[in-house]
Design a protein around this motif. Structure first.
Motif, short mmCIF file in Angstrom:
data_model
loop_
_atom_site.label_atom_id
_atom_site.label_comp_id
_atom_site.label_asym_id
_atom_site.label_seq_id
_atom_site.Cartn_x
_atom_site.Cartn_y
_atom_site.Cartn_z
N ALA A 341 0.78 -0.91 -0.23
CA ALA A 341 -0.28 0.16 0.21
C ALA A 341 0.89 1.43 0.30
O ALA A 341 0.58 2.85 -0.64
CB ALA A 341 -0.68 0.29 1.54
N LEU A 342 2.63 0.94 0.35
CA LEU A 342 2.94 2.50 0.66
C LEU A 342 3.56 2.57 -0.13
O LEU A 342 3.89 3.95 -1.20
CB LEU A 342 3.64 1.99 2.06
CG LEU A 342 3.30 1.77 3.38
CD1 LEU A 342 4.78 1.68 4.36
CD2 LEU A 342 2.90 2.52 4.04
N LEU A 343 3.72 1.71 -1.63
CA LEU A 343 4.30 1.76 -2.69
C LEU A 343 3.43 1.83 -3.86
O LEU A 343 3.53 2.10 -4.46
CB LEU A 343 5.39 0.42 -3.57
CG LEU A 343 6.27 0.28 -2.27
CD1 LEU A 343 6.30 -0.97 -2.53
CD2 LEU A 343 7.55 1.18 -2.70
N VAL A 361 8.82 13.02 3.59
CA VAL A 361 9.62 11.32 4.64
C VAL A 361 8.62 10.52 4.21
O VAL A 361 8.87 9.19 4.58
CB VAL A 361 9.67 11.88 6.15
CG1 VAL A 361 10.02 12.98 6.48
CG2 VAL A 361 7.44 12.18 6.50
N GLY A 362 9.10 10.29 2.79
CA GLY A 362 7.79 9.25 1.82
C GLY A 362 7.20 8.29 2.74
O GLY A 362 5.89 8.54 2.52
N ASP A 363 7.96 6.79 2.76
CA ASP A 363 6.39 5.84 3.63
C ASP A 363 6.31 6.57 4.70
O ASP A 363 4.87 6.60 4.82
CB ASP A 363 7.46 4.50 3.16
CG ASP A 363 8.40 5.00 4.47
OD1 ASP A 363 9.59 5.45 5.19
OD2 ASP A 363 8.42 4.17 5.92
N MET A 364 6.74 7.29 5.62
CA MET A 364 6.03 7.99 6.90
C MET A 364 4.51 8.95 6.33
O MET A 364 4.23 8.77 6.88
CB MET A 364 7.25 8.82 7.45
CG MET A 364 8.30 7.70 8.27
SD MET A 364 8.89 8.59 9.47
CE MET A 364 10.04 9.79 8.56
N HIS A 539 10.67 8.45 17.22
CA HIS A 539 9.71 8.72 16.12
C HIS A 539 8.81 8.60 15.74
O HIS A 539 8.27 6.76 15.91
CB HIS A 539 10.54 9.41 14.98
CG HIS A 539 11.64 11.02 15.58
ND1 HIS A 539 11.67 11.87 15.27
CD2 HIS A 539 12.78 10.42 17.02
CE1 HIS A 539 12.32 12.99 16.33
NE2 HIS A 539 13.97 11.86 16.44
N TYR A 540 8.02 9.18 14.47
CA TYR A 540 6.79 7.88 13.62
C TYR A 540 7.50 6.94 12.88
O TYR A 540 8.45 6.82 12.67
CB TYR A 540 6.93 8.91 12.99
CG TYR A 540 4.87 8.31 12.53
CD1 TYR A 540 3.62 8.88 12.91
CD2 TYR A 540 5.13 8.03 10.95
CE1 TYR A 540 3.13 8.28 12.16
CE2 TYR A 540 4.52 7.60 9.98
CZ TYR A 540 2.94 8.26 10.57
OH TYR A 540 1.87 7.16 9.50
N PRO A 541 6.83 6.27 13.28
CA PRO A 541 7.88 4.68 12.19
C PRO A 541 7.53 4.60 11.41
O PRO A 541 6.72 5.32 10.45
CB PRO A 541 6.56 4.07 13.02
CG PRO A 541 5.02 4.24 13.21
CD PRO A 541 5.27 6.07 13.57
#
Length: 612
Positions: A341-343, A361-364, A539-541
């Protein structure tokens, strides 16, 4: 929460202008539909056009905008985004001054408050807001932004005046404003200094947090109505803890009002846990002992097995969030995301479109966008723990001798050139010089007391830089990705009274127990499990699955196939990241690939003119 846009211009209109002007304001307003999926409207006058998209939260039927002071021949027109948390008290005060109200919305309170106090209206408002008032009598446009900059507000010059909007994309729907990027814009985006004022877009500026802008026939005037000040702190430790408890509690309670479902973001850290506990207690006082607040956390399908620590993350959030939810008694849910889903290219594109910027910040970012989408299925408002680290001294740079001694912005030690996508050296942007100059100017703006110790002096600098720069990009991220899903996120730790008191609290009190966030830990005693109260900052995962890294490398290879991307990016530093084994890709190097992908998506969507 909503989206606002419009313009004011003193260029004499012609008979042919009216249809075109109506079409333009409709187009500008339409770009903000995700911010306001519930309703939209426009107002068109001789010298101004005002648009609004609404996310209905308070007074669902009465708060329609643009709002005018009267139905016929209005003197005032308002387009407003945000929440004013003291609107009940202001309504009573304004009634005592002779103002009548047609609705129970905070929008009308802002409108009547302007009628009473003019451009000093912002001094009376508590909350997060960005709004525009067109005063037909004075032929004056007023733009106002909240003190911490929680809500965005942009503007750009047009013939005879200016246009404004919650997001740059709305400005680009105006025929006189085009998406153009020059060297100054690239420096702003990729230096990671988070200036407020200039943006990546040439000619597009932000209204300063705590600032306002006035346009009339004499021109444009900007001023700050609020900024941080250093004040003597006379309270002892016990008094300080008590005062912080009052301020945090008041901020949390004051932001619980909504006519729509509301929830809390509960990560399992001290910030969100203390906030959620206060919200849960207040909800039970209002609705009875059986009332339970919804809480949400995010996780990845691989996290329990694949988690590995890095410079930003010390542990797996989910067990702590579940423990905190059980301790408080929330209706807790964990949204679990799959690397695929992140991709998903459409998810990535939606995030970049929401940001109007190549820097993220990409996937975050993608996971936060997807989390907000899942929350929006059940709630319209969420409360978040943003700003607690800035207020209470939670970041590593407050405690690291290396960061304290460094003569640069402290976050660059973690998110500097090693983490940012390197730009093509042939562009000769001189980002190092830009950072040095900006750092010197930033320190010169820090307010100090005459009797500060060297430690106190440096810690005040660190907190000032964190509150006026680092926090801004976090608030930008939270606003754009939540509003893209039609979700309002409130941030009680940004209450300006709390921030003011914290900024004047000596460092020895902020760290009285020898570690970060001493005062918040004291306030949270009994509100959170001990395991959460004493947990290190996390931080955020981010996902740690090799399949995600592998997919990201493939997306970055595709991005580099674009000639324009190659002209902007330094391939010599990016290509080694493509050749690294997916399970060996370091976080900072992975972020380079994330930003190559985002750059390609940003260029493709906006098709900006590059004036380099």
């Amino acid at each position: 929460m909503c989206g606002i846009t419009g313009w004011a211009s003193f260029r004499p209109p012609t008979d042919h202008d009216a249809p075109a002007r109506a079409s333009v304001i409709e187009a500008m307003t339409a770009t903000l539909t995700p911010r306001g999926p519930d309703a939209g409207g426009v107002w068109l006058g001789e010298h101004a056009a005002i648009g609004h998209r609404r996310l209905a939260v308070i007074d669902l039927t009465g708060g329609v905008q643009p709002m005018t002071d009267r139905a016929e021949s209005p003197a005032l027109v308002l387009s407003y985004s945000g929440e004013v948390y003291n609107h009940h008290r202001l309504r009573s005060e304004l009634r005592s001054r002779g103002h009548d109200f047609r609705t129970r919305s905070d929008t009308e309170v802002v409108l009547r408050a302007y009628a009473e106090w003019g451009e000093d209206v912002a001094d009376h408002l508590e909350g997060m807001f960005a709004f525009a008032v067109w005063d037909t009598r004075a032929e004056r446009l007023l733009l106002v932004r909240d003190r911490l900059g929680v809500k965005p507000l942009y503007w750009a010059a047009v013939d005879g005046g200016l246009a404004f909007a919650s997001e740059p994309k709305a400005l680009f729907a105006h025929p006189e404003i085009r998406p153009r990027v020059d060297a100054d814009g690239l420096r702003e985006a990729y230096s990671l200094l988070f200036n407020t004022g200039p943006t990546v877009w040439s000619g597009v500026r932000e209204v300063e947090p705590g600032g306002l802008l006035v346009l009339d026939r004499s021109g444009i005037r900007e001023r700050r109505y609020w900024q941080l000040e250093a004040r003597p702190h006379g309270d002892g430790r016990d008094e300080t803890v008590e005062r912080f408890g009052e301020l945090v509690g008041r901020a949390a309670r004051g932001q619980l009002e909504a006519d729509v479902p509301l929830c809390s973001l509960l990560s399992g850290g001290i910030d969100s846990t203390v906030l959620t506990a206060l919200l849960a207690d207040e909800l039970q006082l209002r609705e009875g002992p059986s009332a339970r607040i919804r809480s949400y956390a995010v996780d990845y399908s691989d996290q329990a097995e694949e988690f590995t620590g890095d410079v930003l993350r010390t542990g797996h959030d989910t067990p702590f969030a579940a423990e905190a939810g059980a301790f408080i008694g929330t209706d807790h849910s964990t949204v679990v995301l799959d690397p695929r889903a992140l991709l998903d290219p459409e998810h990535r594109r939606a995030v970049v479109v929401a940001r109007d910027s190549p820097i993220g910040v990409g996937d975050m970012d993608t996971s936060l966008y997807l989390l907000f989408g899942e929350i929006r299925r059940h709630s319209t408002v969420a409360l978040s723990g943003e700003a607690a680290d800035e207020v209470f001294g939670g970041y590593p740079w407050f405690h690291s001798p290396k960061a304290l001694a460094a003569r640069t912005f402290p976050w660059l030690l973690v998110t500097g050139d090693e983490a940012a996508m390197p730009l093509n050296p042939g562009l000769d942007l001189r980002i190092g010089e830009f950072r040095d100059d900006t750092y010197r100017d930033s320190l010169a703006a820090v307010p100090h007391l005459d009797d500060e110790t060297p430690t106190e002096h440096r810690q005040r600098e660190m907190q000032y830089l964190s509150l006026t720069r680092w926090l801004r990009q976090l608030l930008h991220r939270k606003d754009r990705l939540s509003m893209a899903q039609g979700l309002e996120v409130r941030v009680p730790y940004c209450d300006h009274r709390l921030v003011e008191y914290a900024f004047s609290t000596p460092w020895e009190l902020k760290s009285f127990d020898g570690r970060e966030k001493s005062l918040l830990r004291a306030v949270g005693a009994g509100l959170a499990p001990e395991s959460v109260l004493y947990r290190p900052k996390n931080h955020y995962p981010a996902t740690h699955h090799p399949d995600y890294n592998r997919g990201l490398q493939n997306m970055a290879r595709d991005a580099l196939a674009d000639e324009t991307v190659r002209s902007l990016a330094d391939e010599t530093l990016i290509k080694p990241c493509l050749d690294t084994a997916p399970d060996q890709l370091q976080w900072g190097h992975r972020l380079r690939l994330e930003r190559v992908v985002d750059l390609a998506l940003w260029l493709d969507h906006h098709q900006p003119e590059l004036a380099l």
